[in-house]
Design a protein around this motif. Structure first.
Motif, short mmCIF file in Angstrom:
data_model
loop_
_atom_site.label_atom_id
_atom_site.label_comp_id
_atom_site.label_asym_id
_atom_site.label_seq_id
_atom_site.Cartn_x
_atom_site.Cartn_y
_atom_site.Cartn_z
N UNK A 175 0.86 -1.18 0.00
CA UNK A 175 0.00 0.00 0.00
C UNK A 175 0.90 1.23 0.00
N UNK A 176 0.30 2.40 -0.24
CA UNK A 176 1.07 3.64 -0.35
C UNK A 176 1.93 3.85 0.89
N UNK A 177 3.22 4.11 0.67
CA UNK A 177 4.22 4.41 1.70
C UNK A 177 4.68 3.19 2.49
N UNK A 178 4.21 1.99 2.16
CA UNK A 178 4.76 0.79 2.79
C UNK A 178 6.16 0.55 2.25
N UNK A 179 7.11 0.20 3.12
CA UNK A 179 8.48 -0.02 2.65
C UNK A 179 8.62 -1.30 1.84
N UNK A 180 9.42 -1.23 0.80
CA UNK A 180 9.75 -2.41 0.00
C UNK A 180 10.90 -3.14 0.68
N UNK A 181 10.64 -4.33 1.17
CA UNK A 181 11.65 -5.08 1.92
C UNK A 181 12.02 -6.41 1.27
N UNK A 182 11.18 -6.88 0.35
CA UNK A 182 11.44 -8.19 -0.25
C UNK A 182 12.09 -8.04 -1.62
N UNK A 183 13.20 -8.76 -1.86
CA UNK A 183 13.78 -8.74 -3.21
C UNK A 183 12.77 -9.25 -4.23
#
Length: 555
Positions: free
Chosen positions: A433-441
């Motif tokens: 969702x908007x502004x959720x951090x991308x943590x998974x390759x």
């Protein structure tokens, strides 16, 4: 001889004109002959068979609309004879998906020179960030901006100020007629790539101080303030940011303690200098002088950081398009898709945004999402967004702009099917969702509007440290902390707007390069850019656009 037409997918019943085609012209293609009853402009499409009202039109192998009027074989599709339509989607329709990664042996041992952070991320830039928690602090942020940029060598050239100065001199001397007869202003340095003054900079390892302003933080809904908090925390957590100064008034919805808590929630390993100042604790002068001194001391510390080698897997690259045209989905966007697949195969992260521009290709993305929970999250975000837009009388079918339509993107499904090509063919590893951090390759889907700045703002807030932005019409969008690379879909645009465009995918249209060759050249550019050897045109122009999405209807 240059190709004149192209059929994108075997299942398509339209053919794309790569050049202007004349009325009465006979086109021989794929063992068939088409007599064109009317002229077909470059980037537009003509049908391969007679169409009657209600008949489907397919492009990129998917449904993109239905005829509203009879369309003769060889006649182009238009807003008059075609309306948007798309296939339904759902988990019940999910099909197995197998991915064949590209050969990445060429890139396996390549590195870029980046800034290594304590949390393990790597930045492509080393910025100090100054942000207000509420719009009441915008003035103070702008005062700090003027002071720091002028004295530290990060301010923009005074080209236009000098022009105004000359005009004032002419006006005061009574030479208004001279002004009226002046020739259009010509940029004395169209090829400049860096507008700052490195020679004057005392901090050689700091790429800039970035100052954000916005109209939020209080007075709106508590939800808006919460989303802003997440977004600002994401910006401070972004690998390109080394430290931050935060200005608070004191009484606003978005309280000072909230930003610190959200930063730690997003990133428990957060270990950057974070300076917080509250105006209602004393006088404005006390606030500002303290902010100046402590920010300067913070700069002396982060200036000690130097670029070090990092694997390409450390990159998080955003995938965006704006000012799209009829060539976007067959040149620049597929080139980005190829580059995305390479980075994913190497273990990096890519982020595909703009949910209104995935309308019609939802099922393909659902099929590519192995985790059914993530697939359901995508469905929920798409369906709720679409329903909200329709309730406001502005459904996804209204997404194409006048410029899009003029240059061949007749329906949202046509636009979306081409836009989705930026995501390549890799499996979807996460839905954000908007502004959720991308943590998974891997390939991440990020819910943002199609609006250029709201989307790039959201991508930077999710952690992208580079954004690849394709455009067919020309868009000057930039971002304060994340270099935005403008990739032209056609060479004519590259030649017309050299001060905006960074890379040209037009050779694909002209038959001079294959998609994979163009993608390889773009990745070489990205490595130089990530290493600080190149700067984007948007960086040189100081194009630091920042608009948070308030979660209202925005296409």
């Amino acid at each position: 001889m240059l190709a004149r037409v192209l059929k994108v997918h075997p299942a398509d019943n339209v053919i794309v004109a790569l050049r202007n085609l004349s009325a009465g012209e006979r086109i021989e293609f794929d063992n068939a002959v088409y007599d064109l009853p009317y002229a077909v402009g470059a980037k537009h499409k003509f049908v391969t068979e007679d169409r009657h009202p209600g008949d489907p039109i397919y492009m990129y192998g998917v449904l993109v609309g239905k005829a509203t009027q009879p369309i003769r074989r060889g006649e182009s599709i238009t807003t008059f004879n075609l309306k948007h339509d798309a296939e339904g989607y759902g988990l019940d329709k999910k099909q197995p998906y197998a991915w064949q990664p590209p050969d990445v042996s060429r890139w396996q041992d390549r590195t870029f020179m980046g800034y290594h952070r304590a949390d393990g991320s790597v930045g492509t830039r080393n910025y100090w960030l100054v942000v207000p928690l509420v719009f009441c602090e915008n003035r103070n942020v702008l005062i700090l901006k003027d002071a720091f940029e002028r004295e530290l060598g990060y301010s923009q050239p005074e080209t236009y100020r000098q022009q105004v100065h000359e005009l004032v001199s002419l006006y005061r001397s009574g030479q208004v007629d001279v002004i009226k007869k002046m020739q259009p202003f010509v940029d004395p340095d169209q090829n400049r790539t860096l507008a700052h003054e490195p020679a004057r900079r005392p901090f050689e390892h700091i790429d800039g101080i970035k100052f954000l302003t916005h109209e939020m933080g209080c007075g709106g809904t508590r939800q808006d303030s919460a989303y802003l908090c997440s977004l600002l925390a994401g910006f401070i957590n972004n690998p390109n940011v080394a430290g931050a100064t935060v200005l608070s008034l004191g009484c606003q919805h978005l309280q000072a303690n909230m930003i610190g808590e959200e930063i730690k929630r997003q990133n428990p390993k957060f270990d950057k200098p974070l300076l917080l100042f509250e105006q209602q604790a004393g006088t404005e002068y006390a606030l500002m002088s303290q902010a100046v001194t402590q920010t300067f001391m913070g700069l002396t510390e982060v200036n000690k950081l130097k670029r070090q080698p990092a694997p390409l897997s450390a990159l998080t690259v955003g995938l965006k398009c704006g000012g799209s045209d009829g060539f976007s989905g067959i040149s620049a966007n597929p080139a980005l898709g190829q580059l995305s697949d390479i980075l994913v195969a190497l273990g990096g992260k890519t982020v595909l945004a703009e949910f209104p521009e995935l309308n019609g290709v939802e099922q393909e993305l659902i099929n590519r999402t192995d985790d059914t929970t993530k697939a359901q999250k995508f469905i929920d975000l798409m369906s709720s967004y679409s329903a909200q837009a329709e309730a406001a009388g502005s459904g996804f079918d209204m997404n194409p702009s006048p410029g899009n339509i003029k240059d061949g993107l007749i329906t949202d499904a046509i636009k979306s099917a081409g836009a989705a090509k930026k995501g390549g063919t890799a499996p979807v590893t996460d839905v954000l969702d908007y502004a959720e951090p991308a943590t998974r390759p891997g390939l991440n889907l990020l819910c943002t509007p199609g609006n250029d700045v709201e989307a790039t703002t959201g991508m930077a807030g999710s952690g992208t440290n580079l954004i690849l932005f394709t455009t067919g019409l020309g868009t000057p969008t930039g971002n304060p902390i994340c270099p935005v690379v403008k990739v032209a879909t056609n060479t004519a645009l590259k030649n017309r707007m050299p001060d905006v465009i960074d890379f040209d995918s037009g050779p694909i249209i002209d038959g001079e390069q294959r998609i994979d060759e163009n993608a390889d050249a773009l990745l070489e550019y990205v490595i130089r850019l990530a290493s600080g050897e190149e700067t984007t045109k948007a960086e040189g122009l100081g194009q630091d656009d920042f608009i948070p999405w308030k979660r209202g209807v925005s296409l």
